[in-house]
Design a protein around this motif. Structure first.
Motif, PDB file in Angstrom:
ATOM      1  N   ILE A 160       0.838  -1.195   0.000  1.00  0.00           N
ATOM      2  CA  ILE A 160       0.000   0.000   0.000  1.00  0.00           C
ATOM      3  C   ILE A 160       0.880   1.254   0.000  1.00  0.00           C
ATOM      4  O   ILE A 160       0.661   2.202  -0.747  1.00  0.00           O
ATOM      5  CB  ILE A 160      -0.930   0.006   1.235  1.00  0.00           C
ATOM      6  N   THR A 161       1.895   1.230   0.851  1.00  0.00           N
ATOM      7  CA  THR A 161       2.828   2.351   0.938  1.00  0.00           C
ATOM      8  C   THR A 161       3.790   2.326  -0.242  1.00  0.00           C
ATOM      9  O   THR A 161       4.353   1.278  -0.579  1.00  0.00           O
ATOM     10  CB  THR A 161       3.639   2.264   2.242  1.00  0.00           C
ATOM     11  N   HIS A 162       3.990   3.470  -0.860  1.00  0.00           N
ATOM     12  CA  HIS A 162       4.958   3.579  -1.943  1.00  0.00           C
ATOM     13  C   HIS A 162       6.363   3.687  -1.337  1.00  0.00           C
ATOM     14  O   HIS A 162       6.642   4.654  -0.608  1.00  0.00           O
ATOM     15  CB  HIS A 162       4.668   4.807  -2.807  1.00  0.00           C
ATOM     16  N   PRO A 163       7.237   2.731  -1.606  1.00  0.00           N
ATOM     17  CA  PRO A 163       8.598   2.835  -1.076  1.00  0.00           C
ATOM     18  C   PRO A 163       9.272   4.126  -1.528  1.00  0.00           C
ATOM     19  O   PRO A 163       9.043   4.611  -2.643  1.00  0.00           O
ATOM     20  CB  PRO A 163       9.295   1.603  -1.660  1.00  0.00           C
ATOM     21  N   LEU A 164      10.082   4.677  -0.658  1.00  0.00           N
ATOM     22  CA  LEU A 164      10.807   5.904  -0.992  1.00  0.00           C
ATOM     23  C   LEU A 164      11.818   5.644  -2.107  1.00  0.00           C
ATOM     24  O   LEU A 164      12.014   6.490  -2.980  1.00  0.00           O
ATOM     25  CB  LEU A 164      11.515   6.442   0.249  1.00  0.00           C
ATOM     26  N   ARG A 165      12.470   4.460  -2.069  1.00  0.00           N
ATOM     27  CA  ARG A 165      13.494   4.133  -3.060  1.00  0.00           C
ATOM     28  C   ARG A 165      13.339   2.677  -3.496  1.00  0.00           C
ATOM     29  O   ARG A 165      13.343   1.770  -2.657  1.00  0.00           O
ATOM     30  CB  ARG A 165      14.894   4.310  -2.473  1.00  0.00           C
ATOM     31  N   ALA A 166      13.259   2.472  -4.778  1.00  0.00           N
ATOM     32  CA  ALA A 166      13.257   1.097  -5.293  1.00  0.00           C
ATOM     33  C   ALA A 166      14.630   0.460  -5.162  1.00  0.00           C
ATOM     34  O   ALA A 166      14.764  -0.763  -5.092  1.00  0.00           O
ATOM     35  CB  ALA A 166      12.813   1.081  -6.750  1.00  0.00           C
ATOM     36  N   ASP A 167      15.667   1.305  -5.126  1.00  0.00           N
ATOM     37  CA  ASP A 167      17.036   0.802  -5.085  1.00  0.00           C
ATOM     38  C   ASP A 167      17.646   0.908  -3.697  1.00  0.00           C
ATOM     39  O   ASP A 167      18.854   1.090  -3.545  1.00  0.00           O
ATOM     40  CB  ASP A 167      17.909   1.546  -6.089  1.00  0.00           C
ATOM     41  N   LEU A 168      16.830   0.801  -2.659  1.00  0.00           N
ATOM     42  CA  LEU A 168      17.349   0.777  -1.288  1.00  0.00           C
ATOM     43  C   LEU A 168      18.444  -0.288  -1.201  1.00  0.00           C
ATOM     44  O   LEU A 168      18.224  -1.434  -1.584  1.00  0.00           O
ATOM     45  CB  LEU A 168      16.203   0.459  -0.324  1.00  0.00           C
ATOM     46  N   PRO A 169      19.645   0.050  -0.724  1.00  0.00           N
ATOM     47  CA  PRO A 169      20.752  -0.916  -0.733  1.00  0.00           C
ATOM     48  C   PRO A 169      20.451  -2.148   0.105  1.00  0.00           C
ATOM     49  O   PRO A 169      19.981  -2.053   1.237  1.00  0.00           O
ATOM     50  CB  PRO A 169      21.918  -0.113  -0.140  1.00  0.00           C
ATOM     51  N   LEU A 170      20.746  -3.304  -0.456  1.00  0.00           N
ATOM     52  CA  LEU A 170      20.541  -4.581   0.215  1.00  0.00           C
ATOM     53  C   LEU A 170      21.872  -5.320   0.237  1.00  0.00           C
ATOM     54  O   LEU A 170      22.473  -5.558  -0.811  1.00  0.00           O
ATOM     55  CB  LEU A 170      19.471  -5.389  -0.518  1.00  0.00           C
ATOM     56  N   LEU A 171      22.320  -5.653   1.425  1.00  0.00           N
ATOM     57  CA  LEU A 171      23.596  -6.337   1.608  1.00  0.00           C
ATOM     58  C   LEU A 171      23.351  -7.673   2.287  1.00  0.00           C
ATOM     59  O   LEU A 171      22.369  -7.844   3.013  1.00  0.00           O
ATOM     60  CB  LEU A 171      24.560  -5.507   2.454  1.00  0.00           C
ATOM     61  N   LEU A 172      24.261  -8.623   2.065  1.00  0.00           N
ATOM     62  CA  LEU A 172      24.123  -9.944   2.651  1.00  0.00           C
ATOM     63  C   LEU A 172      25.360 -10.324   3.450  1.00  0.00           C
ATOM     64  O   LEU A 172      26.496 -10.068   3.029  1.00  0.00           O
ATOM     65  CB  LEU A 172      23.898 -10.994   1.558  1.00  0.00           C
ATOM     66  N   GLY A 173      25.126 -10.933   4.603  1.00  0.00           N
ATOM     67  CA  GLY A 173      26.200 -11.557   5.359  1.00  0.00           C
ATOM     68  C   GLY A 173      26.393 -12.967   4.830  1.00  0.00           C
ATOM     69  O   GLY A 173      25.474 -13.789   4.906  1.00  0.00           O
ATOM     70  N   ARG A 185      26.152 -11.339  -7.077  1.00  0.00           N
ATOM     71  CA  ARG A 185      25.233 -11.312  -8.216  1.00  0.00           C
ATOM     72  C   ARG A 185      23.861 -10.738  -7.860  1.00  0.00           C
ATOM     73  O   ARG A 185      23.213 -10.126  -8.718  1.00  0.00           O
ATOM     74  CB  ARG A 185      25.044 -12.727  -8.784  1.00  0.00           C
ATOM     75  N   ILE A 186      23.405 -10.924  -6.615  1.00  0.00           N
ATOM     76  CA  ILE A 186      22.021 -10.559  -6.301  1.00  0.00           C
ATOM     77  C   ILE A 186      21.905  -9.410  -5.300  1.00  0.00           C
ATOM     78  O   ILE A 186      20.799  -8.909  -5.085  1.00  0.00           O
ATOM     79  CB  ILE A 186      21.230 -11.776  -5.757  1.00  0.00           C
ATOM     80  N   ALA A 187      23.009  -8.999  -4.682  1.00  0.00           N
ATOM     81  CA  ALA A 187      22.947  -7.963  -3.645  1.00  0.00           C
ATOM     82  C   ALA A 187      23.760  -6.744  -4.054  1.00  0.00           C
ATOM     83  O   ALA A 187      24.474  -6.751  -5.060  1.00  0.00           O
ATOM     84  CB  ALA A 187      23.443  -8.517  -2.309  1.00  0.00           C
ATOM     85  N   ASP A 188      23.640  -5.699  -3.243  1.00  0.00           N
ATOM     86  CA  ASP A 188      24.388  -4.464  -3.476  1.00  0.00           C
ATOM     87  C   ASP A 188      25.668  -4.401  -2.655  1.00  0.00           C
ATOM     88  O   ASP A 188      26.452  -3.465  -2.804  1.00  0.00           O
ATOM     89  CB  ASP A 188      23.521  -3.251  -3.128  1.00  0.00           C
ATOM     90  N   GLY A 189      25.848  -5.391  -1.791  1.00  0.00           N
ATOM     91  CA  GLY A 189      27.039  -5.388  -0.971  1.00  0.00           C
ATOM     92  C   GLY A 189      27.149  -6.654  -0.146  1.00  0.00           C
ATOM     93  O   GLY A 189      26.211  -7.455  -0.048  1.00  0.00           O
TER      94      GLY A 189
END
Length: 336
Positions: A160-173, A185-189
């Protein structure tokens, strides 16, 4: 190389120094502040508190555990805090291990961790893009749910809420080579648990063809002090707990990582002592050399020399677990 402040998770209760450290880090020009969770405090609530008392510093979870929330619930946390902070949120995720997932969250550890991680990230990306209702015919995270024990009337939805950023950084441990390679390949960091600037060959095979802007953000204990041996004790205590107690004797990702970094015999010994209830001996069995190479401990001049090793490698963000404002200031000055 940017600097971040890693506050970790709470122990018996909230650390009264954390907010002061976060605001001091922002004043000193640190790029980010990070919170974590294990089986006590959660990662998002303290980060929201910090967001309310800061204006510029970026806010990250390192890490939020995937088993704690469905991917859509995690996406809701991230997009909400991103709005409240004015676009400062970074979402760091980790799968954890079988003992925590099954023992604390009461869920089965996925038979295929790589697939489970990939599906989890896919769902979050769909939520943040908000291009269409979330749909995934997955093995672990199907949307809508189509299991035999469901009603069969689940409806595809978009937020329902429009995200502020579609490209919010996503990192994986990630710790294993295949997991690290998939992360690129699939994360930003990537959020390495242990990073040694003198052993980058331990990760090199998984870090080929990195995309532009890909973050490599390891955590390291930093403490300006005169006595290196004494300063290393908190690092050894952490390693003793993670290597010895954060996993089963037959399946401990942290011990496996220490072994790949050249300390296989020592990792097994730490496990044996810890699991036998000899926890103090397990901590003492952690080699000073290993604790030292993954941290920045000692007088200012020594830290300055060793910091150059971190700056020469592929690390983009060094996340410091620093116990005092003086250490934060020294590292800011040395990295300027």
């Amino acid at each position: 190389m940017r600097l971040g402040l890693a506050l970790g998770y709470w122990g018996r209760g909230p650390n009264p120094a954390h907010l002061d450290l976060a605001t001091e880090a922002e004043r000193l020009g640190y790029d980010s502040v990070w919170t974590a969770e294990a089986w006590g405090s959660d990662a998002f609530t303290p980060l929201t508190w910090i967001a309310a008392h800061t204006t510029r510093i970026r806010l990250g979870t390192a890490i939020a555990q995937m088993a704690a929330r469905t991917p859509t619930a995690t996406a809701m946390h991230a997009l909400t805090l991103d709005h409240l902070s004015g676009g400062r949120m970074m979402l760091g995720l980790g799968l954890s291990g079988p003992q925590v997932v099954e023992g604390w969250y009461g869920r089965p550890f996925p038979a295929s961790p790589l697939t489970a991680t990939r599906e989890y990230v896919d769902v979050i990306r769909q939520v943040l893009r908000r291009e269409a209702p979330v749909a995934l015919d997955g093995r672990f995270h199907s949307h809508p749910y189509r299991g035999a024990d469901g009603t069969g009337i689940g409806k595809p939805l978009k937020p329902i809420t429009h995200p502020l950023r579609a490209d919010l950084p996503l990192l994986l441990g990630a710790e294993g080579p295949k997991n690290i390679a998939q992360t690129t390949r699939i994360a930003d960091g990537w959020l390495p648990l242990y990073w040694s600037p003198t052993r980058t060959d331990a990760y090199q095979a998984a870090l080929t063809d990195l995309p532009d802007g890909f973050m490599i953000a390891p955590m390291a204990r930093a403490h300006v002090c005169d006595d290196v041996t004494e300063g290393l004790l908190p690092v050894k205590a952490m390693l003793g707990f993670y290597i010895g107690g954060m996993g089963h004797a037959a399946r401990n990702f942290h011990a496996d990582l220490m072994a790949r970094m050249g300390y296989e015999e020592e990792a097994h010994r730490i496990q044996e002592l810890f699991l036998a209830g000899r926890k103090e001996e397990a901590v003492l069995a952690v080699p000073d050399a290993f604790a030292d190479e993954i941290s920045l401990i000692g007088p200012r001049e020594r830290i300055a020399e060793r910091l150059e090793l971190w700056r020469e490698g592929p690390v983009t963000d060094l996340l410091l677990t620093a116990p005092d404002p003086h250490t934060l200031r020294v590292l800011a000055e040395l990295n300027s």
